[in-house]
Design a protein around this motif. Structure first.
Motif, PDB file in Angstrom:
ATOM      1  N   HIS A 152     -37.508 -32.848  12.094  1.00 54.50           N
ATOM      2  CA  HIS A 152     -36.447 -33.144  13.058  1.00 54.50           C
ATOM      3  C   HIS A 152     -35.348 -32.136  12.882  1.00 54.50           C
ATOM      4  N   PRO A 153     -34.875 -31.482  13.865  1.00 58.58           N
ATOM      5  CA  PRO A 153     -35.378 -31.434  15.227  1.00 58.58           C
ATOM      6  C   PRO A 153     -36.638 -30.574  15.303  1.00 58.58           C
ATOM      7  N   PRO A 154     -37.550 -30.929  16.164  1.00 57.81           N
ATOM      8  CA  PRO A 154     -38.790 -30.168  16.293  1.00 57.81           C
ATOM      9  C   PRO A 154     -38.521 -28.737  16.762  1.00 57.81           C
TER      10      PRO A 154
END
Length: 112
Positions: free
Chosen positions: A61-63
């Motif tokens: 996270h975040p991708p």
């Protein structure tokens, strides 16, 4: 210490893939920081332990975001990238001793 002269047209010139610059001085296949040798200070024989070959690790996270895992450097610190050209410069000019403030990662990297 004076900064080395550079040619502005060559700064940042890289291949479309982001590999080492397209010039014969680039050291092909070298995963360490010295693969960018044409962009670094002119040193005939760099002192290196293979620093700078640290991988980009994807985050959950975040991708799509990646971080540079500096633990892959010889002493596990980003300061290895600073110590290599500094010690190389000193050796090239005939210094037998290099001194740094013994306050942490910079001292460990320089000693290595």
């Amino acid at each position: 210490m004076r900064a080395a002269k550079c040619r502005d047209e060559e700064i940042g010139r890289q291949s479309p893939k982001g590999d080492a610059p397209h010039r014969p001085e680039a050291l092909p296949g070298d995963a360490a920081m010295w693969r960018r040798r044409p962009l670094l200070p002119v040193l005939p024989a760099p002192v290196s332990l293979g620093e700078g070959g640290s991988p980009l690790v994807p985050l959950r996270h975040p991708p799509g975001v990646r971080i540079n895992d500096e633990r892959a450097n010889p002493t596990g610190s980003f300061k290895d990238r600073m110590a290599s050209p500094a010690v190389s410069w000193a050796r090239d000019r005939g210094f037998g001793t290099v001194a740094v403030a013994p306050t942490g990662h910079a001292a460990v990297s320089t000693a290595a």
